[in-house]
Enzyme design. Structure first.
Site, mmCIF file in Angstrom:
data_model
loop_
_atom_site.group_PDB
_atom_site.id
_atom_site.type_symbol
_atom_site.label_atom_id
_atom_site.label_comp_id
_atom_site.label_asym_id
_atom_site.label_seq_id
_atom_site.Cartn_x
_atom_site.Cartn_y
_atom_site.Cartn_z
ATOM 1 N N HIS A 270 0.825 -1.210 0.000
ATOM 2 C CA HIS A 270 0.000 0.000 0.000
ATOM 3 C C HIS A 270 0.859 1.260 0.000
ATOM 4 C CE1 HIS A 270 -3.715 2.289 1.183
ATOM 5 N NE2 HIS A 270 -2.801 3.102 1.705
ATOM 6 N N GLU A 271 1.775 1.341 0.947
ATOM 7 C CA GLU A 271 2.598 2.552 1.049
ATOM 8 C C GLU A 271 3.561 2.667 -0.130
ATOM 9 O OE1 GLU A 271 1.629 4.686 3.029
ATOM 10 O OE2 GLU A 271 0.363 3.391 4.271
ATOM 11 N N GLU A 300 -4.415 7.989 -3.173
ATOM 12 C CA GLU A 300 -4.923 6.735 -2.621
ATOM 13 C C GLU A 300 -5.225 5.729 -3.717
ATOM 14 O OE1 GLU A 300 -5.518 4.408 0.690
ATOM 15 O OE2 GLU A 300 -4.717 6.445 0.532
#
Length: 507
Positions: A270-271, A300
């Site tokens: 995700h990051e 996002e």
């Protein structure tokens, strides 16, 4: 030696001033990263003061009359350029930021920064202690700051509009509510269909997985994605995040549970998605307002794309699962790929947003979004927030938290920033991620097959060409339109989840 024209001299002076502002903000971000990773507890009070000082200096330098005059003097120059010219884009974006920043007093920003840094430290103690009373007075002050911030921008339809606009320029409470209502109407029946079936077994994920091996596997994956470790690194923290000090220093964090394999792996993916975006920005934008992601939603979209559409796909694990089995032969050696794939995609009504599956995740976001609005409107008092939180979870997901750490204290956002505009970007990002991925696959149908071979260059390249390189040159609506050929819509996301979970759950 060639002499610069007056216009060129002024443009160069503006960029020099903007780089100075950026350097001060980057220094504050570095202090914040340290606070979230390695700083000893005793450094908290001084760190809050230090960050406030830097943020105030950056704000004062940015709203200096000299920058306003330079922007005015360069107005004719901007008008003479094509709208998508880099110089014209820099002037346009800087002017917007300048006008916005001038409405917020520098002393207010210093007080807010000091308060936020202090509140974060209190939250790191309150969460494991399950003690809302520790953060309540700080959160009440955060709410007052947030409401005061909105008042600097009179003329709004809803008090949350300015705060939403900071993160997702162009979005308002009314448009976000309408989009969320449409999505909720489509999601709820699908969630009910899936969750009425027996839960998928995920016991294979809940064995002992040593921390060092988990971290090593995650780092190997994102290296294949294209994350550049000469311009980044990963560290541990309470609540994972990505931060950037320059285009040459884009860092990520993660957290590890040794009895849940998914925490570190998917946090890292995700990051890394956020970081790939920042690392892909045009290097010539360094130090200017163009050198960052264009909105919370677009940002996002990249973390969710790499975490979910790639990282939870069958094709991805066709390549990486044998590697994971080599890392954990005793735990996964006898577990079939299909069993593992179904386990990491299990749909379950749950309490923790960051652990939520793709189907229920947006319901978590909508709960927080509505609570933010109620707080800002004055319809909900901070002291009543834990009860309101629990009731919202009972009504939307049929669950009630038994502890505050799995309830109102789970997210850092209200304790590390303002209230309002903190959460809508997650759902906007989910919608955009599917729309971007569908457009990339339309251009290159071979992308899934390449992923099954551990090849991500084509996908990464498409994203870099259509999204990353532009930084803030285009706003979110323009990025979506240019990259996909249509405005933001929920349809690609619905097609994606119906196809994937229809196959998984025989719908």
């Amino acid at each position: 030696m060639q002499t610069l024209s007056k216009t060129e001299q002024k443009f160069t002076e503006l960029k020099t001033r903007l780089v100075e502002v950026n350097d001060l903000s980057a220094a504050a971000s570095l202090l914040q990263w340290d606070q979230s990773t390695y700083m000893p507890v005793g450094g908290g009070p001084a760190r809050a003061r230090q960050m406030a000082t830097l943020q105030q200096l950056a704000h004062e330098k940015f709203i200096a009359p000299q920058i306003g005059q330079l922007l005015a003097d360069l107005g004719d120059y901007e008008a003479s350029l094509p709208v998508d010219d880099d110089a014209a884009s820099l002037l346009r974006v800087t002017r917007h930021d300048y006008q916005e920043a001038c409405q917020i007093p520098a002393q207010f920003m210093a007080r807010l920064s000091n308060h936020v840094a202090t509140t974060y430290e209190v939250w790191t103690r309150a969460r494991p202690a399950n003690d809302f009373t520790l953060v309540q007075p700080y959160l009440e002050k955060t709410l007052a700051f947030s409401q005061e911030m909105a008042q600097f921008f009179p003329g709004y339809e809803h008090i949350a509009d300015p705060l939403i606009g900071f993160a997702d320029y162009g979005m308002k409470t009314s448009t976000t509510r309408a989009l969320f209502a449409e999505l909720r109407n489509q999601l709820v029946p699908l969630v009910q269909q899936v969750t009425s079936q027996p839960l998928t077994d995920r016991s294979c994920l809940q064995q002992y997985f040593p921390e060092a091996d988990q971290l090593a596997f995650g780092l190997a994956v994102i290296r294949e994605f294209g994350y550049d470790f000469t311009r980044g690194r990963q560290d541990k923290t309470h609540h994972p995040f990505m931060t950037k000090f320059s285009l040459g220093d884009v860092r990520i964090t993660t957290r590890v549970r040794e009895h849940d394999l998914t925490e570190a792996v998917f946090s890292t993916l995700h990051e890394a998605g956020h970081a790939l975006y920042e690392q892909g920005i045009n290097p010539s934008y360094e130090g200017t307002p163009l050198a960052s992601g264009t909105s919370a939603g677009v940002h996002e979209s990249q973390s969710r794309l790499w975490e979910n559409l790639v990282g939870r796909s069958r094709e991805f694990w066709q390549f990486f699962y044998p590697r994971l089995q080599q890392c954990f032969p005793g735990q996964l050696g006898a577990v079939e790929l299909e069993t593992f794939y179904r386990a990491i995609n299990r749909v379950e009504r749950s309490l923790i947003r960051t652990d939520a599956d793709e189907l229920t995740y947006n319901l978590h976001v909508m709960i927080r979004f509505e609570l933010e609005l109620a707080l800002l409107e004055g319809k909900l008092a901070v002291k009543d927030l834990p009860e309101a939180w629990n009731e919202a979870y009972r009504a939307n997901l049929g669950l009630v938290p038994t502890t505050l750490s799995e309830g109102v204290l789970q997210d850092v956002h209200w304790h590390g920033g303002t209230i309002g505009g903190a959460f809508q970007g997650y759902t906007l990002g989910n919608l955009m991620s599917a729309q971007f991925y569908e457009a990339a696959q339309f251009a290159y149908p071979e992308i899934p097959a390449e992923m099954s071979q551990g090849r991500f260059d084509r996908l990464h390249g498409w994203l870099r060409q259509h999204i990353y390189q532009h930084g803030r040159k285009y706003n979110a609506a323009e990025v979506v339109e240019q990259a996909t050929g249509q405005p933001l819509t929920i349809q690609p996301y619905l097609r994606y989840i119906r196809r994937k979970y229809g196959e998984l759950y025989d719908l």
